[in-house]
Design a protein around this motif. Structure first.
Motif, PDB file in Angstrom:
ATOM      1  N   MET A 165      23.135 -21.361  24.166  1.00  0.00           N
ATOM      2  CA  MET A 165      22.909 -21.830  22.795  1.00  0.00           C
ATOM      3  C   MET A 165      22.407 -23.267  22.758  1.00  0.00           C
ATOM      4  SD  MET A 165      26.055 -20.403  20.531  1.00  0.00           S
ATOM      5  CE  MET A 165      25.854 -18.896  19.610  1.00  0.00           C
ATOM      6  N   THR A 166      21.575 -23.528  21.763  1.00  0.00           N
ATOM      7  CA  THR A 166      21.104 -24.890  21.508  1.00  0.00           C
ATOM      8  C   THR A 166      22.235 -25.674  20.822  1.00  0.00           C
ATOM      9  OG1 THR A 166      20.303 -24.402  19.285  1.00  0.00           O
ATOM     10  CG2 THR A 166      18.756 -24.020  21.127  1.00  0.00           C
ATOM     11  N   PRO A 167      22.129 -26.997  20.759  1.00  0.00           N
ATOM     12  CA  PRO A 167      23.151 -27.763  20.033  1.00  0.00           C
ATOM     13  C   PRO A 167      23.311 -27.310  18.579  1.00  0.00           C
ATOM     14  CG  PRO A 167      21.880 -29.238  21.416  1.00  0.00           C
ATOM     15  CD  PRO A 167      21.204 -27.887  21.479  1.00  0.00           C
ATOM     16  N   GLY A 168      22.225 -26.997  17.912  1.00  0.00           N
ATOM     17  CA  GLY A 168      22.303 -26.523  16.532  1.00  0.00           C
ATOM     18  C   GLY A 168      23.013 -25.179  16.427  1.00  0.00           C
ATOM     19  N   GLU A 169      22.752 -24.294  17.365  1.00  0.00           N
ATOM     20  CA  GLU A 169      23.433 -22.993  17.387  1.00  0.00           C
ATOM     21  C   GLU A 169      24.923 -23.173  17.657  1.00  0.00           C
ATOM     22  OE1 GLU A 169      19.935 -19.939  18.874  1.00  0.00           O
ATOM     23  OE2 GLU A 169      20.913 -21.204  20.378  1.00  0.00           O
ATOM     24  N   LEU A 170      25.253 -24.108  18.538  1.00  0.00           N
ATOM     25  CA  LEU A 170      26.667 -24.394  18.798  1.00  0.00           C
ATOM     26  C   LEU A 170      27.341 -24.945  17.544  1.00  0.00           C
ATOM     27  CD1 LEU A 170      26.533 -25.949  22.385  1.00  0.00           C
ATOM     28  CD2 LEU A 170      27.443 -23.701  21.745  1.00  0.00           C
ATOM     29  N   ASP A 171      26.634 -25.783  16.788  1.00  0.00           N
ATOM     30  CA  ASP A 171      27.180 -26.297  15.530  1.00  0.00           C
ATOM     31  C   ASP A 171      27.493 -25.152  14.572  1.00  0.00           C
ATOM     32  OD1 ASP A 171      26.848 -28.909  16.431  1.00  0.00           O
ATOM     33  OD2 ASP A 171      25.018 -29.265  15.265  1.00  0.00           O
ATOM     34  N   LEU A 172      26.563 -24.203  14.461  1.00  0.00           N
ATOM     35  CA  LEU A 172      26.765 -23.057  13.577  1.00  0.00           C
ATOM     36  C   LEU A 172      27.931 -22.200  14.054  1.00  0.00           C
ATOM     37  CD1 LEU A 172      25.735 -21.567  11.071  1.00  0.00           C
ATOM     38  CD2 LEU A 172      24.211 -20.270  12.586  1.00  0.00           C
ATOM     39  N   TYR A 173      28.022 -21.976  15.357  1.00  0.00           N
ATOM     40  CA  TYR A 173      29.126 -21.189  15.908  1.00  0.00           C
ATOM     41  C   TYR A 173      30.462 -21.888  15.647  1.00  0.00           C
ATOM     42  CZ  TYR A 173      31.926 -18.346  19.035  1.00  0.00           C
ATOM     43  OH  TYR A 173      32.899 -17.520  19.545  1.00  0.00           O
ATOM     44  N   GLU A 174      30.480 -23.198  15.804  1.00  0.00           N
ATOM     45  CA  GLU A 174      31.705 -23.949  15.543  1.00  0.00           C
ATOM     46  C   GLU A 174      32.106 -23.838  14.068  1.00  0.00           C
ATOM     47  OE1 GLU A 174      33.873 -28.018  16.978  1.00  0.00           O
ATOM     48  OE2 GLU A 174      31.736 -27.794  17.362  1.00  0.00           O
ATOM     49  N   ALA A 175      31.138 -23.872  13.174  1.00  0.00           N
ATOM     50  CA  ALA A 175      31.427 -23.682  11.748  1.00  0.00           C
ATOM     51  C   ALA A 175      31.980 -22.279  11.504  1.00  0.00           C
ATOM     52  CB  ALA A 175      30.167 -23.919  10.923  1.00  0.00           C
ATOM     53  N   LEU A 176      31.430 -21.291  12.184  1.00  0.00           N
ATOM     54  CA  LEU A 176      31.926 -19.925  12.063  1.00  0.00           C
ATOM     55  C   LEU A 176      33.386 -19.836  12.499  1.00  0.00           C
ATOM     56  CD1 LEU A 176      30.371 -16.616  12.619  1.00  0.00           C
ATOM     57  CD2 LEU A 176      32.114 -17.188  14.279  1.00  0.00           C
TER      58      LEU A 176
END
Length: 85
Positions: free
Chosen positions: A39-50
């Motif tokens: 995952m990209t940093p942005g994708e990791l941010d979204l996953y963390e929000a999830l």
């Protein structure tokens, strides 16, 4: 001091496997093991929000019992495919 990518991924993997309901533990642990490293940093941010979402809601979204919020729909779709061939 901010955490390294490696530490962040380890932390997210731990949060994925210690959810509260066993079904989500299994689903998110499998997804995290398969996908987080790429995952990209942005994708990791979204996953963390999830991961901040309620397990009951997550389970309904992943199993198709309820529609997820638009911002999480793509990620939920990807997670729901974790156990499909």
């Amino acid at each position: 001091m901010s955490e390294t990518r490696e530490i962040r991924i380890k932390r997210l993997k731990m949060r994925s496997m210690r959810r509260g309901i066993k079904e989500m533990d299994l689903i998110l642990q499998a997804f995290a093991a398969r996908r987080l490293e790429a995952m990209t940093p942005g994708e990791l941010d979204l996953y963390e929000a999830l991961l901040d979402e309620n397990d009951q809601d997550l389970y309904q979204w992943v199993t198709g019992q309820a529609l997820p919020p638009a911002a999480l729909a793509g990620l939920i779709q990807e997670i729901s495919l974790t156990f499909q061939p």
